[in-house]
Write an enzyme that holds these catalytic residues in place. Sequence first.
Site, PDB file in Angstrom:
ATOM      1  N   PHE A 101       0.829  -1.213   0.000  1.00 26.78           N
ATOM      2  CA  PHE A 101       0.000   0.000   0.000  1.00 26.78           C
ATOM      3  C   PHE A 101       0.856   1.253   0.000  1.00 26.78           C
ATOM      4  CE2 PHE A 101       0.369   1.395   4.452  1.00 26.78           C
ATOM      5  CZ  PHE A 101       0.791   0.244   5.101  1.00 26.78           C
TER       6      PHE A 101
ATOM      7  N   SER B  45       8.024  -1.765  -3.500  1.00 21.39           N
ATOM      8  CA  SER B  45       7.276  -2.687  -2.637  1.00 21.39           C
ATOM      9  C   SER B  45       6.749  -3.852  -3.485  1.00 21.39           C
ATOM     10  CB  SER B  45       6.109  -1.966  -1.970  1.00 21.39           C
ATOM     11  OG  SER B  45       6.563  -0.920  -1.134  1.00 21.39           O
TER      12      SER B  45
ATOM     13  N   ALA C 241       9.622  -2.588   2.449  1.00 21.64           N
ATOM     14  CA  ALA C 241       8.403  -2.560   1.616  1.00 21.64           C
ATOM     15  C   ALA C 241       7.228  -2.099   2.466  1.00 21.64           C
ATOM     16  CB  ALA C 241       8.121  -3.948   1.051  1.00 21.64           C
ATOM     17  N   LYS C 242       6.322  -1.351   1.851  1.00 19.07           N
ATOM     18  CA  LYS C 242       5.132  -0.924   2.584  1.00 19.07           C
ATOM     19  C   LYS C 242       4.094  -2.018   2.389  1.00 19.07           C
ATOM     20  CE  LYS C 242       3.213   3.613   3.656  1.00 19.07           C
ATOM     21  NZ  LYS C 242       3.990   3.893   4.869  1.00 19.07           N
ATOM     22  N   THR C 243       4.117  -2.989   3.285  1.00 19.24           N
ATOM     23  CA  THR C 243       3.260  -4.161   3.149  1.00 19.24           C
ATOM     24  C   THR C 243       2.558  -4.438   4.476  1.00 19.24           C
ATOM     25  OG1 THR C 243       3.222  -6.516   2.562  1.00 19.24           O
ATOM     26  CG2 THR C 243       5.224  -5.731   3.635  1.00 19.24           C
TER      27      THR C 243
END
Length: 366
Positions: free
Chosen positions: A84, A112, A209-211
């Site tokens: 995201f 990401s 990572a934006k996870t």
Amino acid sequence: MTLLDSDTGLAPLEFAVTKNLAAKSPAQRDEILANPGFGTNFTDHMVDICWSSRGGWHRPRVQPYGPISLDPAAAVLHYGQEIFEGIKAYRHQDGSIHTFRPDQNGRRLQRSARRLALPELPVEYFIQSLRELVAVDGAWVPSGQDQSLYLRPFMFAREAFLGVRPAQKVAYYVIASPAGAYFHGGVNPVTIWLSEDYARAGKGGTGAAKTGGNYAASLLPQSEAYEHGCDQVVFLDGDGNVEELGGMNVIFVMKDGTLVTPESPSILEGITRDSILQLARDRGHTVHGRSVSLAEWREGVASGDIVEVFACGTAAVVTPIGTLKGKDFIDEQPTGELALSLREELTDIQYGRREDKHGWLLKLDS
Ligand SMILES: *Cc1c(COP(=O)(O)O)cnc(C)c1O
């Protein structure tokens, strides 16, 4: 703003727009915008683009905001293949709507995606998806002090398949939520809990990572923080180096005016941090990205070598850290003027009250 190296000359997508017939009335909307809170109210529409390994990006739509129908075997529900972004739209004095460094968010979404084996959305499509949503829901961008429209692009594995491999069917969405001032009655320093038993990321893991999984891993330590009367958690890596909070980066201000921020491949590269550090450089401060051990932090505060500590991220912008609490210590943190002065400069740029020297703003409405 130009897209420079991300501009691959892709033709824009043609979005099919379906208006929400049950959209909120202007009066209902105004009532929400008067006191929007954070992340609980959503605009009338959402953006949706499909991807498949065969067809690539297709079926771009703007449709009424509402539930998503998923097969119970959709891979995201089992293996967490999801990423995201978080980015805001700001209303300027003249009514126009702007966002901040969207090319950076678009590129980070691509990084990401690479780590989570998801397809890379072209940065042009990313930016177009924000424009399309603001084109229908622009009236939802509030105009009050420190208010904004928080945009939440996200992507997940939609394929119904329980085998373990990257999904061949993926969905990308953008939803939007009006956001009020994060702090009521001024920016108060927060109390931070040092997570000694849990990490949010590991070497070679998904920390950068934006996870969603990183956030899932941070919830138990976050509960521990609340139990100890703290607002947020700070995480260390396996070697005792400071990483970041659950969703904000950390910056130390040294006695000689140098700004130091922890740097490692498992830290998420915040765009707020990058911008704050650039503004500090513009003012003549030296800036270093390097590892910072917990011992250096605690000794630096004790000796007076560290004169300010703050956290930064899109949602809260800049938050001074007032206290660091561990299992067997409480360290009061020194507070100064720099964090708040950089915060003011950054928000002045975002809201169009100060010159945008770096070309960071992109006008979203036409
Ligand atoms: C999003 C995020 C940040 C802050 O990034 P910004 O681009 O400044 O909003 C910091 N840490 C984590 C873990 C994040 O997910």
